[in-house]
Design a protein around this motif. Structure first.
Motif, short mmCIF file in Angstrom:
data_model
loop_
_atom_site.label_atom_id
_atom_site.label_comp_id
_atom_site.label_asym_id
_atom_site.label_seq_id
_atom_site.Cartn_x
_atom_site.Cartn_y
_atom_site.Cartn_z
N UNK A 6 1.02 -0.92 -0.32
CA UNK A 6 0.06 0.01 0.28
C UNK A 6 0.96 0.93 0.22
N UNK A 7 2.17 1.48 -0.07
CA UNK A 7 3.35 2.91 0.51
C UNK A 7 3.77 2.52 -1.16
N UNK A 8 3.26 2.03 -2.17
CA UNK A 8 3.85 2.23 -2.73
C UNK A 8 3.34 2.70 -4.02
N UNK A 9 2.79 4.45 -4.43
CA UNK A 9 1.45 4.66 -4.95
C UNK A 9 2.74 5.82 -6.01
N UNK A 10 1.49 5.51 -7.43
CA UNK A 10 2.06 5.69 -8.59
C UNK A 10 1.19 7.00 -8.64
N UNK A 21 6.05 6.62 -5.47
CA UNK A 21 6.41 7.59 -4.24
C UNK A 21 6.24 6.04 -3.17
N UNK A 22 7.38 5.86 -2.31
CA UNK A 22 7.25 4.72 -1.33
C UNK A 22 6.56 5.42 -0.47
N UNK A 23 5.99 5.69 0.38
CA UNK A 23 5.35 6.45 1.41
C UNK A 23 5.38 5.18 3.09
N UNK A 24 6.19 6.48 4.07
CA UNK A 24 5.66 5.19 5.05
C UNK A 24 4.84 6.40 6.10
N UNK A 25 4.76 5.44 6.83
CA UNK A 25 4.44 6.17 8.44
C UNK A 25 4.54 6.14 9.97
N UNK A 26 5.39 7.20 11.02
CA UNK A 26 5.03 6.13 12.33
C UNK A 26 4.36 7.50 12.87
N UNK A 27 3.73 6.44 14.19
CA UNK A 27 2.35 7.10 14.78
C UNK A 27 3.38 6.38 15.99
N UNK A 28 2.99 7.47 17.11
CA UNK A 28 2.52 7.36 18.84
C UNK A 28 1.34 7.36 19.28
N UNK A 29 1.21 6.50 20.01
CA UNK A 29 0.07 7.23 20.96
C UNK A 29 0.30 7.07 21.99
N UNK A 30 -0.94 7.21 22.97
CA UNK A 30 -0.93 7.59 24.72
C UNK A 30 -2.36 7.15 25.01
N UNK A 31 -2.59 6.82 26.20
CA UNK A 31 -3.39 6.57 26.56
C UNK A 31 -4.14 7.02 27.81
#
Length: 75
Positions: A6-10, A21-31
């Motif tokens: 899913x991260x390869x976007x034409x 395009x190669x898209x990545x994502x970093x997520x930080x969470x708190x409860x």
């Protein structure tokens, strides 16, 4: 790995050429309330988790509870 697929976007450029395009994502969470009792405290915990995700390899999901105490910075 599905996330990689899913991260390869034409994308088509202005002159008609196509690139991926190669898209990545970093997520930080708190409860709530374990990681903070106020919105500011929760934001700080989630931000610390996000920074930890980026520093330890990127393209990850990290929750504040999983960060070693020595990696949490005080601002």
């Amino acid at each position: 790995r599905r996330s990689t697929e899913l991260s390869l976007i034409p994308v088509t450029g202005l002159s008609g050429e196509t690139a991926s395009l190669h898209i990545t994502m970093s997520i930080g969470g708190a409860m709530y309330p374990a990681d903070g009792a106020t919105s500011h405290a929760l934001w700080r915990s989630a931000n610390a988790a996000l920074l930890h995700a980026k520093k330890t390899g990127k393209n990850r999901v990290v929750f504040a509870a999983s960060i070693p105490p020595e990696h949490v910075t005080q601002a």
